[in-house]
Design a protein around this motif. Sequence first.
Motif, PDB file in Angstrom:
ATOM      1  N   SER A 443       0.281 -21.406 -15.302  1.00 35.47           N
ATOM      2  CA  SER A 443      -0.584 -22.561 -15.094  1.00 35.47           C
ATOM      3  C   SER A 443      -1.940 -22.357 -15.758  1.00 35.47           C
ATOM      4  N   PHE A 444      -2.455 -23.408 -16.393  1.00 38.12           N
ATOM      5  CA  PHE A 444      -3.797 -23.378 -16.954  1.00 38.12           C
ATOM      6  C   PHE A 444      -4.828 -23.851 -15.925  1.00 38.12           C
ATOM      7  N   ALA A 445      -4.354 -24.390 -14.815  1.00 38.15           N
ATOM      8  CA  ALA A 445      -5.261 -25.022 -13.855  1.00 38.15           C
ATOM      9  C   ALA A 445      -5.561 -24.148 -12.655  1.00 38.15           C
ATOM     10  N   SER A 446      -5.113 -22.892 -12.665  1.00 34.38           N
ATOM     11  CA  SER A 446      -5.271 -22.053 -11.481  1.00 34.38           C
ATOM     12  C   SER A 446      -6.730 -21.786 -11.147  1.00 34.38           C
ATOM     13  N   ASP A 447      -7.589 -21.727 -12.148  1.00 30.26           N
ATOM     14  CA  ASP A 447      -9.007 -21.463 -11.910  1.00 30.26           C
ATOM     15  C   ASP A 447      -9.853 -22.733 -11.947  1.00 30.26           C
ATOM     16  N   SER A 448      -9.527 -23.645 -12.867  1.00 34.24           N
ATOM     17  CA  SER A 448     -10.379 -24.817 -13.066  1.00 34.24           C
ATOM     18  C   SER A 448     -10.021 -25.985 -12.156  1.00 34.24           C
ATOM     19  N   GLY A 449      -8.772 -26.029 -11.657  1.00 32.81           N
ATOM     20  CA  GLY A 449      -8.355 -27.154 -10.824  1.00 32.81           C
ATOM     21  C   GLY A 449      -7.860 -28.335 -11.625  1.00 32.81           C
ATOM     22  N   GLY A 450      -7.663 -28.188 -12.919  1.00 35.88           N
ATOM     23  CA  GLY A 450      -7.173 -29.272 -13.758  1.00 35.88           C
ATOM     24  C   GLY A 450      -6.961 -28.776 -15.175  1.00 35.88           C
ATOM     25  N   GLY A 451      -6.299 -29.584 -15.993  1.00 37.17           N
ATOM     26  CA  GLY A 451      -6.044 -29.196 -17.370  1.00 37.17           C
ATOM     27  C   GLY A 451      -4.624 -28.708 -17.556  1.00 37.17           C
ATOM     28  N   SER A 452      -3.817 -29.484 -18.258  1.00 36.11           N
ATOM     29  CA  SER A 452      -2.410 -29.138 -18.456  1.00 36.11           C
ATOM     30  C   SER A 452      -2.241 -28.294 -19.707  1.00 36.11           C
ATOM     31  N   ALA A 453      -1.002 -27.900 -19.954  1.00 41.98           N
ATOM     32  CA  ALA A 453      -0.703 -27.140 -21.170  1.00 41.98           C
ATOM     33  C   ALA A 453      -1.030 -27.968 -22.411  1.00 41.98           C
ATOM     34  N   LEU A 454      -0.733 -29.270 -22.364  1.00 42.62           N
ATOM     35  CA  LEU A 454      -1.001 -30.138 -23.513  1.00 42.62           C
ATOM     36  C   LEU A 454      -2.493 -30.203 -23.803  1.00 42.62           C
ATOM     37  N   SER A 455      -3.314 -30.336 -22.762  1.00 39.94           N
ATOM     38  CA  SER A 455      -4.765 -30.379 -22.961  1.00 39.94           C
ATOM     39  C   SER A 455      -5.271 -29.103 -23.601  1.00 39.94           C
ATOM     40  N   ASN A 456      -4.723 -27.966 -23.193  1.00 40.37           N
ATOM     41  CA  ASN A 456      -5.194 -26.690 -23.721  1.00 40.37           C
ATOM     42  C   ASN A 456      -4.679 -26.418 -25.121  1.00 40.37           C
ATOM     43  N   VAL A 457      -3.511 -26.950 -25.468  1.00 42.58           N
ATOM     44  CA  VAL A 457      -3.038 -26.834 -26.854  1.00 42.58           C
ATOM     45  C   VAL A 457      -3.996 -27.585 -27.787  1.00 42.58           C
ATOM     46  N   LYS A 458      -4.517 -28.715 -27.327  1.00 41.61           N
ATOM     47  CA  LYS A 458      -5.466 -29.491 -28.138  1.00 41.61           C
ATOM     48  C   LYS A 458      -6.771 -28.746 -28.368  1.00 41.61           C
ATOM     49  N   LEU A 459      -7.048 -27.735 -27.544  1.00 40.40           N
ATOM     50  CA  LEU A 459      -8.272 -26.952 -27.704  1.00 40.40           C
ATOM     51  C   LEU A 459      -8.169 -25.961 -28.859  1.00 40.40           C
ATOM     52  N   LEU A 460      -6.953 -25.588 -29.249  1.00 42.27           N
ATOM     53  CA  LEU A 460      -6.761 -24.547 -30.256  1.00 42.27           C
ATOM     54  C   LEU A 460      -7.520 -24.792 -31.559  1.00 42.27           C
ATOM     55  N   PRO A 461      -7.471 -25.997 -32.152  1.00 43.40           N
ATOM     56  CA  PRO A 461      -8.205 -26.195 -33.415  1.00 43.40           C
ATOM     57  C   PRO A 461      -9.698 -25.917 -33.292  1.00 43.40           C
ATOM     58  N   TYR A 462     -10.270 -26.220 -32.141  1.00 40.56           N
ATOM     59  CA  TYR A 462     -11.712 -26.033 -31.980  1.00 40.56           C
ATOM     60  C   TYR A 462     -12.055 -24.570 -31.721  1.00 40.56           C
ATOM     61  N   LEU A 463     -11.134 -23.824 -31.099  1.00 36.90           N
ATOM     62  CA  LEU A 463     -11.329 -22.384 -30.991  1.00 36.90           C
ATOM     63  C   LEU A 463     -11.233 -21.727 -32.372  1.00 36.90           C
ATOM     64  N   ILE A 464     -10.318 -22.224 -33.193  1.00 38.46           N
ATOM     65  CA  ILE A 464     -10.189 -21.700 -34.555  1.00 38.46           C
ATOM     66  C   ILE A 464     -11.440 -22.030 -35.362  1.00 38.46           C
ATOM     67  N   GLN A 465     -11.996 -23.234 -35.177  1.00 40.72           N
ATOM     68  CA  GLN A 465     -13.265 -23.582 -35.813  1.00 40.72           C
ATOM     69  C   GLN A 465     -14.355 -22.576 -35.433  1.00 40.72           C
ATOM     70  N   MET A 466     -14.419 -22.271 -34.149  1.00 37.97           N
ATOM     71  CA  MET A 466     -15.430 -21.321 -33.676  1.00 37.97           C
ATOM     72  C   MET A 466     -15.194 -19.940 -34.277  1.00 37.97           C
ATOM     73  N   GLY A 467     -13.923 -19.524 -34.370  1.00 37.22           N
ATOM     74  CA  GLY A 467     -13.619 -18.238 -34.984  1.00 37.22           C
ATOM     75  C   GLY A 467     -14.049 -18.188 -36.439  1.00 37.22           C
ATOM     76  N   TYR A 468     -13.820 -19.277 -37.167  1.00 32.07           N
ATOM     77  CA  TYR A 468     -14.225 -19.342 -38.571  1.00 32.07           C
ATOM     78  C   TYR A 468     -15.747 -19.259 -38.689  1.00 32.07           C
ATOM     79  N   TYR A 469     -16.431 -19.935 -37.765  1.00 32.62           N
ATOM     80  CA  TYR A 469     -17.890 -19.884 -37.765  1.00 32.62           C
ATOM     81  C   TYR A 469     -18.375 -18.448 -37.504  1.00 32.62           C
ATOM     82  N   CYS A 470     -17.697 -17.760 -36.582  1.00 37.57           N
ATOM     83  CA  CYS A 470     -18.115 -16.405 -36.222  1.00 37.57           C
ATOM     84  C   CYS A 470     -17.882 -15.409 -37.356  1.00 37.57           C
ATOM     85  N   LEU A 471     -16.961 -15.714 -38.275  1.00 32.26           N
ATOM     86  CA  LEU A 471     -16.742 -14.819 -39.411  1.00 32.26           C
ATOM     87  C   LEU A 471     -17.971 -14.756 -40.305  1.00 32.26           C
TER      88      LEU A 471
END
Length: 507
Positions: A443-471
């Motif tokens: 579960s992705f919602a065990s700590d936050s109380g919300g947010g499904s697997a689909l919502s968290n998959v949509k976060l991946l591109p923005y985490l990759i953006q942040m990783g590229y910025y950090c390089l």
Amino acid sequence: ESGARPKLERLLGKLGSPAVRSRPLMMQTLAHILPFLTHGDPALLNTLVDHFMPFLVFATDAPAPSTADRKQDDDDVPAPTAADGEGAAGGEGGAEERMAYLDCLVSVVQRMGQDATALKLRAAFKDRGVVGRLTGALASTLPLGKDKDDPAWSEAVAVDSLPRLLQLLSGMSRGFAPAQREVASAGVLGAVHVLEEMASERQTGSLAEDLLSALTVGNEELREEVEGLRQATVEKKRERAAAQREKMLAEMGLSQGGGALAMHAKALGMDELDLEDEEDGQVCVICHEGYKYKPEEVMGVYVLNKRCSVIAGVGAGSAAGGAAAAGASPGRAGPGGRWERCFVTVTNMTVVHYSCHAQAGRAERGMKVPRQEWEGASLRNQSTRCNNLLPMRSALAPSHMFSEYAERYWATLSHLGRHEGSRFRIVVHDVRLLLRRLASGLSFASDSGGGSALSNVKLLPYLIQMGYYCLGDPSTTVWRQASGGHSGTPSRSSRSASAAGGGGPPE
């Protein structure tokens, strides 16, 4: 096979014992291996299913759960009171055992993949009537055909067995067409869609979203039906917004079929005013505008960051993972040391302009009962906990603004606890743990109380953006490590740390 069945029955009989119930990790491990112990043999599969059948008792005879139903169904019993004290000792033990078996079954079906054994087990659940029983219980719990604002929904969301019903049906129907058709034929899709739009402390909205996603795996017909329901809801919201806008314009004397507004617009030099043009893509949860009308405004995603241990990664973001990280010595660089800690990020994919977030925060601090920044943000985030904003890079927003908000993201992250190593390494571990949780069906919602697997998959591109910025610049050390060497990859760095038991972060 004759010797395998008694062994399987003996193992299943131990699942509800206090020794197993007191060890959640053992229960999860057993749930993971149980399907494989059947070897796909029909007799063993039926043994596994039959063992759980007595615990699948739900109140399906009445259109809505009543107090009498809840007394008959241990899963629906609220916390014991003085009035419920008959046989408390024996009854409490039986209820705990039943809950343990139900939770184990939830873990079993949630962890099933799409391999041959998993599909055979889904077929066994379907053939033994389990899917039909669960679907009937769900149909009797949800107020079918009623609007989201109907009071019956508050009663339905409060039913104790609802989260388990959604989880069991998700696991049993994912990628299995016969079960998907049976659930859809019960007429519950519309009600489940209404449920996914509702925020709840018990995460029923996220679980409903997971069920709809499971029903569409490999089923294009159901995918179109679910998308149709969601699109109809979007159109309904647009119509309500347009009606509210028209009402406000009428109060201002600018509404008469649009003619008066057009006249005022022409007088102001806005001949090309188009009120029907809608935003595409991400829109701010506060102002409901996106990149079309505010192209230079930077938007961010409300996220919940949690410190965790790299090596205790399977429990990343969970209580177990957090405890492992918190209990380690901060001064050592081995497992649990500072450079072996990272952050796990989860989200409900609620987007907001940084400027709108700041304005809302100022307004909330000035209220009669002031709200803290993230208290108000959690309310805007569909009652889902959050403690940071992850910036989203767009084509037209100035790069220096993205950099400013990215630095603010890392500054907020630093308040959660100290860590060693590069930012890029932290992002890589964040992505790794997100994908691992997705693959494990956790579960992705065990700590936050919300947010499904689909919502968290949509976060991946923005985490990759942040990783590229950090390089950073290609001439930097971090860039050279990421592109030229493999010593900084998550798996090898973790293994090196485990073997060495000391030292600093890999360079």
